[in-house]
Scaffold this motif. Sequence first.
Motif, PDB file in Angstrom:
ATOM      1  N   LEU A 189      -7.554   0.916   4.976  1.00  0.00           N
ATOM      2  CA  LEU A 189      -7.441   1.597   3.594  1.00  0.00           C
ATOM      3  C   LEU A 189      -8.502   2.394   3.295  1.00  0.00           C
ATOM      4  N   ALA A 190      -9.207   2.955   4.300  1.00  0.00           N
ATOM      5  CA  ALA A 190     -10.306   3.963   4.253  1.00  0.00           C
ATOM      6  C   ALA A 190      -9.763   5.324   3.550  1.00  0.00           C
ATOM      7  N   HIS A 191      -8.467   5.706   3.992  1.00  0.00           N
ATOM      8  CA  HIS A 191      -7.893   6.705   3.664  1.00  0.00           C
ATOM      9  C   HIS A 191      -7.735   7.035   2.079  1.00  0.00           C
ATOM     10  N   LEU A 192      -7.605   5.723   1.431  1.00  0.00           N
ATOM     11  CA  LEU A 192      -7.275   5.724  -0.144  1.00  0.00           C
ATOM     12  C   LEU A 192      -8.593   5.681  -0.887  1.00  0.00           C
ATOM     13  N   ILE A 230       0.847  -1.195  -0.144  1.00  0.00           N
ATOM     14  CA  ILE A 230      -0.165   0.013   0.015  1.00  0.00           C
ATOM     15  C   ILE A 230       0.897   1.383  -0.051  1.00  0.00           C
ATOM     16  N   SER A 231       2.114   1.367   0.514  1.00  0.00           N
ATOM     17  CA  SER A 231       2.872   2.378   0.442  1.00  0.00           C
ATOM     18  C   SER A 231       3.330   2.803  -1.009  1.00  0.00           C
ATOM     19  N   VAL A 234      -1.841  -0.287   9.966  1.00  0.00           N
ATOM     20  CA  VAL A 234      -2.318  -1.642   9.632  1.00  0.00           C
ATOM     21  C   VAL A 234      -2.036  -1.712   8.086  1.00  0.00           C
ATOM     22  N   ALA A 235      -2.423  -0.813   7.155  1.00  0.00           N
ATOM     23  CA  ALA A 235      -2.318  -1.042   5.716  1.00  0.00           C
ATOM     24  C   ALA A 235      -0.689  -1.376   5.415  1.00  0.00           C
ATOM     25  N   LEU A 236       0.217  -0.900   6.118  1.00  0.00           N
ATOM     26  CA  LEU A 236       1.427  -1.079   5.762  1.00  0.00           C
ATOM     27  C   LEU A 236       1.805  -2.599   5.272  1.00  0.00           C
ATOM     28  N   ALA A 276       1.384  11.294   1.797  1.00  0.00           N
ATOM     29  CA  ALA A 276       2.673  11.181   2.929  1.00  0.00           C
ATOM     30  C   ALA A 276       2.777   9.863   3.134  1.00  0.00           C
ATOM     31  N   PRO A 277       3.946   9.481   3.584  1.00  0.00           N
ATOM     32  CA  PRO A 277       4.321   7.967   3.794  1.00  0.00           C
ATOM     33  C   PRO A 277       3.265   7.496   4.763  1.00  0.00           C
TER      34      PRO A 277
END
Length: 311
Positions: free
Chosen positions: A265-268, A17-18, A34-36, A27-28
Motif C-alpha cells: 500500500l505504499a502508493h496510497l 483497496i480498489s 499484492v494490495a488487490l 488508476a485501477p
Amino acid sequence: MAERPLLAAVSVDLDGISHYHHIHGLAPLADGAVALHAVYDVALARMADFARAHDLPLTLFAIGADLARPESAATLAGLSRRGHVVENHSFSHRYDLTRASAEEIERDIAAGQEAIERATGRRPAGFRAPGYTVTDAVFDALEALGVRFDSSVFPCPAYYGAKAIVMGAMRMRGRTSASVLDTPRVLAAPTRPYRPGKPWFRRGSRALVELPVQVTKGLRLPFIGTSIALGGPRVARALAEQCADEPLVNLELHGIDFLDAADGLAHLVPYQRELRIPLGRRLDALSVALEVLARRGARFVTLEEAANEFA
C-alpha cells in the motif's frame, strides 16, 4: 426496571483497496497486485488475532461481489465459525447506490444477502451502506428483504465537512472521486439507536433499528478507526471517555486499519494519512480506546445483539 448495561460493538467494513483507488480517482490496481486482496489475505488474520487478544466479537460488513473469489469466501467463513458475525455491505459497493432506481437498490442489497449466506451459511441480519449514504428507498428495500438493523447513519459534522472539502479540492485538480456526498440532513439524525421513520433521519416506526456510527456527545466528533489512528493513544482515550456512558458505543473500523504501507500500500500513503503511522502504533491506540470502554463496564457484543437489545 433494571438499568440497561452499556454495550459496545466493534464492526469492520471489509472495503478492498480498489475502493480507495475509486475514492481518490486513481488508476485501477493491476491484476496480481499484492494490495488487490490484502484485506482478505492479510488484514482478516490480524483482525482475528486482535479480537482474540481483547476477547471481543467482531461484526464484519462484507461486499458480496468479493466472495466470488473462493479464497476470500473461505477466509470469511472461517471467521464466522469462530463466532464473528458477517453482515451485508451491499453486493457491488456502489457509492452512488442511493441514486439508482428502487428496483436496482433492492436487487443489489438482495444479491449481497445471498452471496454472504452462500459463503457463511447464515443470512445477514444487518446492513451498512457504501459511504454511509442512505435514503428512504434504501430503508424500503431493507424492510422488504427482512433486514433487522442498519448501521449507516453517521451524523458527524466534522466528517461531513472534511469529505466535502476533499471532494471539492479533487474536482479543482481535475480528479473525480467515486464518493457521493450525503445530504446534510444526516446531521439532523439521532446519534443513539432509533427506529427510523419517513424521512429516515427522523424517529418513526419502521420495522428495523438504526444503529448510528459513533460520535461523541456535544461536538459529535468521529469515534472511528481513522480518528483513533491519527490521534494516537491520548486522543483515543479522550474520545472513548466522551462516549463511554452512551447506551451503545458503535465503533466502526475498516480493513485498511489492519494494514501497513509494507502490505503493498505504499502508493496510497500520500492519500491515506493513517498509513504514515506504523501499524503497531495504530493498534496500540485502538487498544487504549477498548480498554477505556472495558474499564467503564462495557459489554462487547455484535451489532445484531445490540439491535436485539434496542428493538
